[in-house]
Design a protein around this motif. Structure first.
Motif, short mmCIF file in Angstrom:
data_model
loop_
_atom_site.label_atom_id
_atom_site.label_comp_id
_atom_site.label_asym_id
_atom_site.label_seq_id
_atom_site.Cartn_x
_atom_site.Cartn_y
_atom_site.Cartn_z
N ASN A 78 0.87 -1.18 0.00
CA ASN A 78 0.00 0.00 0.00
C ASN A 78 0.90 1.23 0.00
O ASN A 78 1.77 1.37 0.87
CB ASN A 78 -0.89 -0.05 1.25
CG ASN A 78 -1.92 1.06 1.29
OD1 ASN A 78 -1.60 2.23 1.11
ND2 ASN A 78 -3.15 0.69 1.56
N MET A 79 0.70 2.13 -0.94
CA MET A 79 1.58 3.28 -1.05
C MET A 79 1.29 4.36 -0.01
O MET A 79 1.97 5.39 0.05
CB MET A 79 1.50 3.88 -2.46
CG MET A 79 1.86 2.87 -3.57
SD MET A 79 3.46 2.03 -3.32
CE MET A 79 4.58 3.31 -3.88
N GLY A 80 0.28 4.12 0.81
CA GLY A 80 0.03 5.00 1.94
C GLY A 80 0.58 4.44 3.24
O GLY A 80 0.37 5.01 4.31
N SER A 81 1.29 3.32 3.16
CA SER A 81 1.82 2.66 4.35
C SER A 81 3.01 3.42 4.93
O SER A 81 3.59 4.30 4.29
CB SER A 81 2.26 1.23 4.01
OG SER A 81 3.35 1.26 3.09
N ARG A 82 3.38 3.03 6.14
CA ARG A 82 4.53 3.65 6.80
C ARG A 82 5.80 3.47 5.98
O ARG A 82 6.58 4.39 5.79
CB ARG A 82 4.70 3.04 8.19
CG ARG A 82 5.90 3.60 8.97
CD ARG A 82 6.08 2.85 10.27
NE ARG A 82 5.05 3.20 11.23
CZ ARG A 82 4.44 2.34 12.05
NH1 ARG A 82 4.77 1.05 11.97
NH2 ARG A 82 3.55 2.73 12.90
N LYS A 83 6.01 2.23 5.47
CA LYS A 83 7.25 1.99 4.72
C LYS A 83 7.30 2.82 3.45
O LYS A 83 8.36 3.31 3.06
CB LYS A 83 7.41 0.50 4.41
CG LYS A 83 6.41 -0.13 3.53
CD LYS A 83 6.78 -1.56 3.23
CE LYS A 83 5.78 -2.63 3.50
NZ LYS A 83 4.45 -2.35 3.92
N ALA A 84 6.13 3.00 2.80
CA ALA A 84 6.11 3.79 1.57
C ALA A 84 6.43 5.25 1.85
O ALA A 84 7.17 5.89 1.09
CB ALA A 84 4.75 3.65 0.89
N HIS A 85 5.88 5.81 2.92
CA HIS A 85 6.18 7.19 3.29
C HIS A 85 7.67 7.34 3.59
O HIS A 85 8.30 8.34 3.20
CB HIS A 85 5.36 7.61 4.50
CG HIS A 85 3.91 7.87 4.19
ND1 HIS A 85 3.50 8.75 3.21
CD2 HIS A 85 2.77 7.36 4.72
CE1 HIS A 85 2.19 8.78 3.15
NE2 HIS A 85 1.72 7.93 4.05
N GLN A 86 8.24 6.35 4.28
CA GLN A 86 9.66 6.43 4.62
C GLN A 86 10.53 6.32 3.37
O GLN A 86 11.54 7.01 3.24
CB GLN A 86 10.00 5.33 5.63
CG GLN A 86 9.34 5.58 6.99
CD GLN A 86 9.41 4.39 7.92
OE1 GLN A 86 9.88 3.31 7.55
NE2 GLN A 86 8.93 4.56 9.14
N LEU A 87 10.12 5.47 2.43
CA LEU A 87 10.89 5.34 1.19
C LEU A 87 10.77 6.56 0.30
O LEU A 87 11.67 6.87 -0.48
CB LEU A 87 10.45 4.08 0.44
CG LEU A 87 10.88 2.76 1.10
CD1 LEU A 87 10.19 1.58 0.44
CD2 LEU A 87 12.39 2.59 1.06
N ASP A 88 9.66 7.29 0.43
CA ASP A 88 9.54 8.56 -0.30
C ASP A 88 10.61 9.56 0.18
O ASP A 88 11.16 10.32 -0.61
CB ASP A 88 8.15 9.18 -0.07
CG ASP A 88 7.08 8.52 -0.93
OD1 ASP A 88 7.44 7.83 -1.90
OD2 ASP A 88 5.89 8.70 -0.62
#
Length: 212
Positions: A78-88
């Motif tokens: 999910n691109m709204g997940s914690r990991k996605a935000h951190q990778l952004d």
């Protein structure tokens, strides 16, 4: 508290020698992954994914590897997940495959690239329909009051999509990990483990043995 200081065992599965190493790390990774599957390890494609947030705090979670080739290793989320935000904020990433039953682990470092919509859609529609619906249900990493909230939403969407195709959620995507380094760890007797470290150099790889 449980005393864990004296919990130990001997590693006797065999060594890893430099003469056994291929020029490309994915060649050895593929061999080890096949052996993990043959050994019937639970979730042999499970990997611990480590990211770092804006305050420098590391985070880890387990996800499944879904594809790998010379271009990198793929996973979806999910691109709204914690990991996605951190990778952004920081595209650097670390992956760990913990094949403990074989006294092995593989550690990968690199950086992520977002997958194209076409790549994501192709994989999304290959999943079981229930998994596709579950992707719609969960706003990953957000707080919820009870499990019943998820279950009610799942049943609602299962009925909604009962007769048709489940569309790709706009917030669901994936990453390609472009590999910089790969370390292979093979447990050895008397804690004399074998560790070999591949580093990308131009179009090739440099290999070094590391002390255990």
């Amino acid at each position: 508290m449980m005393d864990v200081a004296d919990l130990r065992r001997e590693y006797t599965k065999g060594g890893l020698r430099r003469a056994d190493l291929p020029a490309e790390p994915l060649t050895l990774f593929e061999k080890w992954l096949a052996q993990a599957c043959e050994a019937r390890l639970s979730d042999p494609t499970a990997m611990v994914v480590a990211t770092v947030d804006s305050e420098g705090q590391p985070w880890q979670r387990t996800v499944l590897l879904k594809h790998y080739d010379a271009a990198g290793m793929l996973f979806y989320t999910n691109m709204g997940s914690r990991k996605a935000h951190q990778l952004d904020g920081n595209p650097r990433i670390s992956l760990l495959f913990p094949w403990h039953m074989l006294d092995r682990q593989v550690h990968v470092t690199g950086r992520v690239e977002k997958l194209s919509t076409l790549e994501v859609m192709k994989y999304f529609h290959s999943r079981p329909k229930e998994s596709q619906i579950a992707a719609w249900v969960s706003q990953q990493s957000s707080r919820i009051s009870a499990r019943g909230v998820l279950e009610s939403k799942f049943l609602e969407l299962k009925q909604k999509f009962a007769k048709g195709e489940v569309p790709l959620p706009s917030f669901w995507g994936g990453y390609r990990v472009v590999i910089d380094t790969v370390e292979f760890w093979q447990g050895g007797e008397h804690r004399l483990h074998d560790r070999f470290y591949y580093t990308r150099v131009g179009e090739g790889w440099q290999v070094e043995r590391l002390a255990p």
